[in-house]
Motif scaffolding. Structure first.
Motif, PDB file in Angstrom:
ATOM      1  N   VAL A 250       0.811  -1.212   0.000  1.00 11.41           N
ATOM      2  CA  VAL A 250       0.000   0.000   0.000  1.00 11.41           C
ATOM      3  C   VAL A 250       0.849   1.268   0.000  1.00 11.41           C
ATOM      4  CG1 VAL A 250      -1.632   1.360   1.358  1.00 11.41           C
ATOM      5  CG2 VAL A 250      -2.019  -1.081   1.044  1.00 11.41           C
ATOM      6  N   ALA A 251       1.827   1.353   0.907  1.00 10.66           N
ATOM      7  CA  ALA A 251       2.631   2.575   1.002  1.00 10.66           C
ATOM      8  C   ALA A 251       3.366   2.852  -0.302  1.00 10.66           C
ATOM      9  CB  ALA A 251       3.628   2.458   2.155  1.00 10.66           C
ATOM     10  N   ARG A 252       3.943   1.827  -0.878  1.00 12.09           N
ATOM     11  CA  ARG A 252       4.682   2.009  -2.124  1.00 12.09           C
ATOM     12  C   ARG A 252       3.771   2.468  -3.259  1.00 12.09           C
ATOM     13  NH1 ARG A 252       8.179  -2.958  -4.075  1.00 12.09           N
ATOM     14  NH2 ARG A 252       9.310  -2.310  -2.197  1.00 12.09           N
ATOM     15  N   LYS A 253       2.584   1.846  -3.374  1.00 13.81           N
ATOM     16  CA  LYS A 253       1.675   2.206  -4.445  1.00 13.81           C
ATOM     17  C   LYS A 253       1.169   3.633  -4.284  1.00 13.81           C
ATOM     18  CE  LYS A 253      -0.869   1.741  -8.067  1.00 13.81           C
ATOM     19  NZ  LYS A 253      -0.246   1.692  -9.416  1.00 13.81           N
ATOM     20  N   LEU A 254       0.811   4.012  -3.078  1.00 11.53           N
ATOM     21  CA  LEU A 254       0.319   5.368  -2.851  1.00 11.53           C
ATOM     22  C   LEU A 254       1.394   6.409  -3.149  1.00 11.53           C
ATOM     23  CD1 LEU A 254      -1.771   4.769   0.387  1.00 11.53           C
ATOM     24  CD2 LEU A 254      -2.667   5.339  -1.874  1.00 11.53           C
ATOM     25  N   ARG A 255       2.638   6.099  -2.805  1.00  3.82           N
ATOM     26  CA  ARG A 255       3.728   7.030  -3.141  1.00  3.82           C
ATOM     27  C   ARG A 255       3.880   7.163  -4.650  1.00  3.82           C
ATOM     28  NH1 ARG A 255       7.459   3.956   0.979  1.00  3.82           N
ATOM     29  NH2 ARG A 255       6.727   4.821   2.959  1.00  3.82           N
ATOM     30  N   GLN A 256       3.755   6.040  -5.354  1.00 10.08           N
ATOM     31  CA  GLN A 256       3.846   6.088  -6.811  1.00 10.08           C
ATOM     32  C   GLN A 256       2.770   6.976  -7.419  1.00 10.08           C
ATOM     33  OE1 GLN A 256       3.602   1.954  -7.902  1.00 10.08           O
ATOM     34  NE2 GLN A 256       5.768   1.554  -7.466  1.00 10.08           N
ATOM     35  N   LEU A 257       1.634   7.054  -6.745  1.00 15.28           N
ATOM     36  CA  LEU A 257       0.527   7.885  -7.225  1.00 15.28           C
ATOM     37  C   LEU A 257       0.658   9.338  -6.777  1.00 15.28           C
ATOM     38  CD1 LEU A 257      -2.462   5.424  -6.644  1.00 15.28           C
ATOM     39  CD2 LEU A 257      -1.360   5.991  -8.823  1.00 15.28           C
TER      40      LEU A 257
ATOM     41  N   PHE B 241       1.114  10.413  -3.436  1.00 20.97           N
ATOM     42  CA  PHE B 241       0.687  10.700  -2.071  1.00 20.97           C
ATOM     43  C   PHE B 241       1.857  10.515  -1.105  1.00 20.97           C
ATOM     44  CE2 PHE B 241      -3.117   9.552  -4.398  1.00 20.97           C
ATOM     45  CZ  PHE B 241      -4.011  10.543  -4.014  1.00 20.97           C
ATOM     46  N   ARG B 242       1.856  11.310  -0.053  1.00 19.03           N
ATOM     47  CA  ARG B 242       2.934  11.230   0.932  1.00 19.03           C
ATOM     48  C   ARG B 242       2.541  10.244   2.024  1.00 19.03           C
ATOM     49  NH1 ARG B 242       4.587  14.729   5.662  1.00 19.03           N
ATOM     50  NH2 ARG B 242       6.720  14.077   6.082  1.00 19.03           N
ATOM     51  N   VAL B 243       3.337   9.167   2.125  1.00 16.71           N
ATOM     52  CA  VAL B 243       3.129   8.154   3.155  1.00 16.71           C
ATOM     53  C   VAL B 243       4.490   7.900   3.811  1.00 16.71           C
ATOM     54  CG1 VAL B 243       2.203   5.871   3.691  1.00 16.71           C
ATOM     55  CG2 VAL B 243       1.349   7.119   1.696  1.00 16.71           C
ATOM     56  N   PRO B 244       4.818   8.645   4.865  1.00 20.54           N
ATOM     57  CA  PRO B 244       6.128   8.476   5.502  1.00 20.54           C
ATOM     58  C   PRO B 244       6.287   7.071   6.077  1.00 20.54           C
ATOM     59  CG  PRO B 244       5.090  10.517   6.215  1.00 20.54           C
ATOM     60  CD  PRO B 244       4.045   9.718   5.485  1.00 20.54           C
TER      61      PRO B 244
END
Length: 327
Positions: free
Chosen positions: A78-85, A87-90
């Motif tokens: 999830v974190a990796r995919k959202l960053r690719q889109l 979005f900031r997910v520290p």
């Protein structure tokens, strides 16, 4: 189930529903619990990343929201995919320290008599700011506490407690800490010079930008660290210096050739090899940083010899290379 079909639009739609319902109602509606980590930071608010990703599927035409048990959350999904889109997910923890960072921290401890330091020490505060400028960790993998003063102070503890004279029990730390520590003990003057050259380099915005993406030649474990390696390679590829060095060489030689092994590109490849050669800077950057590069600091090398010089750290001197390349 994979997350490949997620889009930024569907995630934004899920975030809008989250805002409309409120966190508790949103999570209850779709059967999710609060995220233990990996929160989306968006427009000044925090969102449960796995729940948002699962619900976002329902906003993709022809698809339904995913339940919590239908896919895994966390860093690798999830974190990796959202960053690719976008979005900031520290991350939940700061990335591991790289050699360049440990050199700077170890030098600080050495200058403090091999004693660790507190988070409010002005020198720790200054180092924290320097480390945050280094380009080796992308913004998306930096947490809110990335290289803060507490983290830097903790690193000084790890280093100090691994000194051979430390009387107490050592802490657990990365292997690179002990490697760099022993290099400082073996060569304190040389390692301090490297740290000082790195500090000067960090002040140069151009070098920081150039160093963000490593060259294929670079070695993360090089004694000088990646930042100085990158500056070294940039200096070697300076077109003006290259032209001046070749022009000087041609004043006493008919054609350019490798000064180590004698390889002549034109003799082997004809016109396509005419004038072709690579230029190597013989001085380590920490030793040459205070003065302008002289032509005597440069040697002409064929591609093979140049690769061999940089193949392993520490790099070969020109005399060592020539001895190896001699027929």
């Amino acid at each position: 189930m994979g997350l490949g079909e997620l889009t930024a639009e569907s995630v934004n739609a899920a975030i809008a529903e989250y805002d409309e319902l409120g966190a508790d109602a949103f999570l209850s509606k779709y059967g999710y619990g609060p995220a233990p980590g990996y929160l989306i930071h968006y427009d000044g608010k925090l969102y449960d990343s796995k729940a948002i990703a699962g619900v976002a599927y329902g906003y993709i035409p022809g698809l339904n929201p995913l339940g919590s048990a239908e896919f895994s959350g966390g860093e690798a999904s999830v974190a990796r995919k959202l960053r690719q889109l976008g979005f900031r997910v520290p991350p939940t923890r700061s990335p591991d320290w790289v050699r360049d960072e440990v050199i700077l921290a170890c030098d600080l401890v050495a200058q403090n008599g091999w004693n660790y330091m507190s988070a409010d020490d002005p020198r720790v505060v200054k180092l924290s700011g320097l480390l945050q400028r280094l380009p080796f960790h992308p913004v998306e993998v930096r947490g809110d506490k990335f290289r803060n003063t507490n983290g830097v102070a903790r690193k000084t503890v790890d280093i100090a407690m691994h000194h051979p004279d430390y009387p107490g029990k050592t802490t657990k730390s990365g292997g690179i800490d002990e490697v760099v520590l022993h290099e400082f003990l073996d060569d304190p003057t040389g390692m301090h010079a490297i740290a000082e050259a790195m500090r000067r380099s960090i002040a140069d915005d151009t070098v920081i930008e150039q160093s963000a993406v490593p060259s294929e030649d670079e070695d993360d474990g090089a004694r000088e660290g990646r930042l100085l390696q990158r500056r070294h390679f940039v200096r070697e590829r300076d077109k003006k210096l290259r032209r001046r060095k070749i022009a000087e060489f041609l004043k006493v030689h008919d054609r350019v050739h490798c000064q180590a092994c004698g390889f002549d590109f034109e003799a082997v490849y004809g016109g396509r090899g005419q004038g072709y050669i690579e230029v190597h800077h013989t001085l380590p950057l920490h030793a040459a940083d205070e003065r302008q590069t002289e032509l005597t600091d440069l040697v002409l090398l064929c591609a093979n010899c140049h690769r061999i010089v940089h193949n392993k750290s520490p790099w070969l001197t020109f005399d060592e290379l020539r001895a190896l390349a001699a027929p």
